[in-house]
Design a protein around this motif. Structure first.
Motif, PDB file in Angstrom:
ATOM      1  N   UNK A 162      49.236  36.783  36.043  1.00 33.56           N
ATOM      2  CA  UNK A 162      48.361  36.568  37.197  1.00 33.56           C
ATOM      3  C   UNK A 162      47.751  37.894  37.649  1.00 33.56           C
ATOM      4  N   UNK A 163      48.554  38.950  37.672  1.00 38.23           N
ATOM      5  CA  UNK A 163      48.022  40.262  38.026  1.00 38.23           C
ATOM      6  C   UNK A 163      46.993  40.750  37.027  1.00 38.23           C
ATOM      7  N   UNK A 164      47.230  40.492  35.736  1.00 42.50           N
ATOM      8  CA  UNK A 164      46.269  40.899  34.705  1.00 42.50           C
ATOM      9  C   UNK A 164      44.921  40.200  34.879  1.00 42.50           C
ATOM     10  N   UNK A 165      44.958  38.925  35.259  1.00 44.17           N
ATOM     11  CA  UNK A 165      43.714  38.180  35.481  1.00 44.17           C
ATOM     12  C   UNK A 165      42.914  38.822  36.621  1.00 44.17           C
ATOM     13  N   UNK A 166      43.599  39.149  37.715  1.00 46.59           N
ATOM     14  CA  UNK A 166      42.922  39.748  38.870  1.00 46.59           C
ATOM     15  C   UNK A 166      42.355  41.119  38.514  1.00 46.59           C
ATOM     16  N   UNK A 167      43.139  41.928  37.799  1.00 48.57           N
ATOM     17  CA  UNK A 167      42.695  43.273  37.431  1.00 48.57           C
ATOM     18  C   UNK A 167      41.502  43.217  36.487  1.00 48.57           C
ATOM     19  N   UNK A 168      41.521  42.300  35.524  1.00 40.91           N
ATOM     20  CA  UNK A 168      40.414  42.192  34.584  1.00 40.91           C
ATOM     21  C   UNK A 168      39.108  41.890  35.312  1.00 40.91           C
TER      22      UNK A 168
ATOM     23  N   UNK B 146      51.434  30.943  31.071  1.00 40.19           N
ATOM     24  CA  UNK B 146      50.513  29.853  31.368  1.00 40.19           C
ATOM     25  C   UNK B 146      50.411  29.610  32.874  1.00 40.19           C
ATOM     26  N   UNK B 147      51.554  29.622  33.541  1.00 43.65           N
ATOM     27  CA  UNK B 147      51.556  29.407  34.989  1.00 43.65           C
ATOM     28  C   UNK B 147      50.822  30.535  35.705  1.00 43.65           C
ATOM     29  N   UNK B 148      51.007  31.775  35.228  1.00 39.67           N
ATOM     30  CA  UNK B 148      50.332  32.909  35.858  1.00 39.67           C
ATOM     31  C   UNK B 148      48.824  32.799  35.785  1.00 39.67           C
ATOM     32  N   UNK B 149      48.304  32.403  34.612  1.00 35.24           N
ATOM     33  CA  UNK B 149      46.862  32.225  34.475  1.00 35.24           C
ATOM     34  C   UNK B 149      46.365  31.089  35.367  1.00 35.24           C
ATOM     35  N   UNK B 150      47.190  30.049  35.539  1.00 39.64           N
ATOM     36  CA  UNK B 150      46.783  28.890  36.330  1.00 39.64           C
ATOM     37  C   UNK B 150      46.744  29.200  37.823  1.00 39.64           C
ATOM     38  N   UNK B 151      47.664  30.048  38.311  1.00 31.03           N
ATOM     39  CA  UNK B 151      47.749  30.290  39.760  1.00 31.03           C
ATOM     40  C   UNK B 151      46.982  31.517  40.212  1.00 31.03           C
ATOM     41  N   UNK B 152      46.473  32.326  39.274  1.00 29.94           N
ATOM     42  CA  UNK B 152      45.816  33.587  39.662  1.00 29.94           C
ATOM     43  C   UNK B 152      44.663  33.352  40.629  1.00 29.94           C
ATOM     44  N   UNK B 153      43.833  32.353  40.335  1.00 37.93           N
ATOM     45  CA  UNK B 153      42.692  32.080  41.213  1.00 37.93           C
ATOM     46  C   UNK B 153      43.129  31.677  42.611  1.00 37.93           C
ATOM     47  N   UNK B 154      44.142  30.828  42.697  1.00 41.80           N
ATOM     48  CA  UNK B 154      44.628  30.390  44.016  1.00 41.80           C
ATOM     49  C   UNK B 154      45.231  31.563  44.786  1.00 41.80           C
TER      50      UNK B 154
ATOM     51  N   UNK C 248      47.219  40.851  44.095  1.00 39.79           N
ATOM     52  CA  UNK C 248      47.729  41.719  43.029  1.00 39.79           C
ATOM     53  C   UNK C 248      49.051  42.348  43.425  1.00 39.79           C
ATOM     54  N   UNK C 249      49.128  42.863  44.653  1.00 36.92           N
ATOM     55  CA  UNK C 249      50.388  43.449  45.123  1.00 36.92           C
ATOM     56  C   UNK C 249      51.505  42.413  45.122  1.00 36.92           C
ATOM     57  N   UNK C 250      51.196  41.208  45.584  1.00 39.56           N
ATOM     58  CA  UNK C 250      52.199  40.143  45.614  1.00 39.56           C
ATOM     59  C   UNK C 250      52.699  39.835  44.207  1.00 39.56           C
ATOM     60  N   UNK C 251      51.775  39.694  43.261  1.00 38.50           N
ATOM     61  CA  UNK C 251      52.162  39.369  41.879  1.00 38.50           C
ATOM     62  C   UNK C 251      53.082  40.435  41.302  1.00 38.50           C
ATOM     63  N   UNK C 252      52.717  41.688  41.463  1.00 39.51           N
ATOM     64  CA  UNK C 252      53.476  42.751  40.832  1.00 39.51           C
ATOM     65  C   UNK C 252      54.782  43.069  41.560  1.00 39.51           C
ATOM     66  N   UNK C 253      54.814  42.851  42.872  1.00 34.86           N
ATOM     67  CA  UNK C 253      56.065  43.070  43.595  1.00 34.86           C
ATOM     68  C   UNK C 253      57.059  41.935  43.367  1.00 34.86           C
ATOM     69  N   UNK C 254      56.572  40.795  42.864  1.00 34.36           N
ATOM     70  CA  UNK C 254      57.459  39.694  42.478  1.00 34.36           C
ATOM     71  C   UNK C 254      58.115  39.982  41.128  1.00 34.36           C
TER      72      UNK C 254
END
Length: 429
Positions: A347-353, A289-297, A308-314
């Motif tokens: 969050x990465x999935x949202x950006x990739x989609x 839920x948090x990932x979907x909420x912060x993806x846009x920001x 995307x790099x930041x999300x996946x390297x975390x």
């Protein structure tokens, strides 16, 4: 001269789209219907996944091996029909494909409680339902990805995917608990019946969406093999799509290898009771839920490529804290770290989609997405079986260490790709 499939068109897609207020996409009727239908069926799927497993274990006394077969059956269709599904979806009206799939899923999952109430349910039927429903979901998922750009402007794609992924994550949080309550109150098979009913709701919502589609005429179509090859070549030759497909396959292999042993790890290695295991999973799912909420920001602050790099390297460093649970770290610390990793994944999935939907040509979108998804999702049963085998050979805790290392390798694939030089992912010109 043949006419290329320009994809579905919706009234007000671009210049005719009315200005929206603070409600954003909630002000758009088509998106509201899509969101409501997908949220309802997503909750049903989450409930049905648990309920179908409970039917196999409690009612039919399935062995651990057969449970592995049941899990693999749901994902194997991506390997069998993933590529032709993309070509077919690009030939057919996409909303109609989704409607047919919803109705097929209603019948398939509805057959399980009916057979149980008649006393003729078998494990073979349950596995066949998992296999055939997996095939229906291949077509539904491919058509759904290709339809969304017809309903939502390019600039709103990130918001749309965030809302849809957020609802999916919420369903993942609520689903197991709802399944448990339904099972306790009404019996094991009722949860599967509830899943079947949600697909009818989804079909009703899809039926109310106003979208005009112009698939190619039969005479304009080429051989299926050539159309499939076109989508595969597009992915294989594009440096960004090729990188994301390879990354997705490695990440899914690792994450599903962990998932294969996570329950055994928490029960046998950490010593949790079943109720506490459910609590841990709920805490972890909140990360989605948090990932979907912060993806846009994240995308706005850092750019879509850097975000995307930041999300996946975390993800990988935090997932490495999971096998410390019960020894060097308190369980709750490891669970929170696990939740942060899931936050990064979603969050990465949202950006990739959103990238796929704004980068790929509309007439190729179904085939491109199906080609990439065949690679991505085809790794899921492989990861599950590999994780289960490693769990039996070396134990669940070492298996999580190994799969965490694979996940780190997947993150490094992104870091070594052309994405590292970009601030934002490219768009189709």
């Amino acid at each position: 001269m043949s006419r290329a499939y320009a994809g579905p068109t919706a009234p007000g897609r671009e210049d005719e789209r009315p200005a929206r207020g603070p409600w954003g996409l909630w002000a758009e009727r088509n998106f509201r219907r899509l969101w409501l239908g997908e949220t309802t069926s997503g909750l049903g799927t989450a409930v049905g996944h648990v309920s179908l497993s409970l039917v196999a274990v409690v009612v039919l006394h399935a062995s651990p091996f057969m449970m592995g077969v049941l899990t693999a059956a749901a994902w194997t269709p991506w390997l069998l029909v993933g590529l032709p599904a993309g070509a077919w979806v690009d030939r057919w009206p996409r909303r109609r494909v989704m409607l047919v799939c919803d109705l097929a899923l209603t019948v398939l999952f509805g057959s399980v409680p009916v057979a149980a109430w008649l006393g003729v349910l078998t494990l073979t039927q349950v596995v066949l339902v998992a296999l055939l429903s997996g095939a229906a979901k291949v077509f539904f998922s491919t058509a759904y990805t290709a339809l969304l750009p017809a309903l939502v402007a390019d600039d709103d794609m990130l918001e749309a995917n965030a809302k849809l992924h957020g609802a999916e994550s919420a369903a993942d949080v609520a689903g197991p608990g709802v399944a448990g309550l339904v099972t306790q109150a009404f019996g094991t098979v009722v949860g599967v019946f509830l899943d079947a009913a949600t697909y009818l709701v989804s079909a009703f919502c899809l039926g109310g969406i106003d979208v005009r589609e112009q698939p190619p005429e039969p005479g304009e179509r080429r051989a299926l093999r050539r159309e499939i090859a076109e989508g595969v070549r597009f992915v294989a030759r594009d440096p960004y799509l090729r990188t994301l497909a390879g990354f997705g396959a490695l990440a899914n292999l690792a994450l599903n290898g962990i998932q294969a042993v996570q329950t055994v790890f928490l029960v046998r290695d950490v010593g949790l009771q079943p109720g506490a295991v459910g609590t841990v999973f709920a805490v972890v799912s909140v990360g989605g839920l948090a990932g979907a909420a912060v993806a846009g920001r994240v995308a706005r602050w850092f750019g879509t490529a850097r975000g995307l790099l930041l999300c996946m390297l975390v993800v990988a460093p935090f997932i490495f804290l999971l096998p410390f649970a019960g020894r060097q770290l308190p369980l709750m610390v490891s669970a929170l770290a696990w939740g942060v990793a899931v936050c990064g994944v979603v969050a990465g999935n949202v950006i990739v989609a959103g990238f796929y939907q704004t980068y790929c040509p509309s007439h190729l979108l179904g085939r491109v997405r199906a080609s990439a998804s065949t690679v991505n999702y085809g790794a899921i049963p492989v990861g599950a079986l590999l994780g289960g085998w490693l769990g039996g050979a070396v134990g669940s805790r070492p298996t999580i260490w190994i799969m965490s290392a694979v996940l780190l390798t997947a993150a490094l694939v992104l870091l070594a790709s052309p994405l590292r030089t970009l601030r934002n992912l490219p768009r189709m010109s």
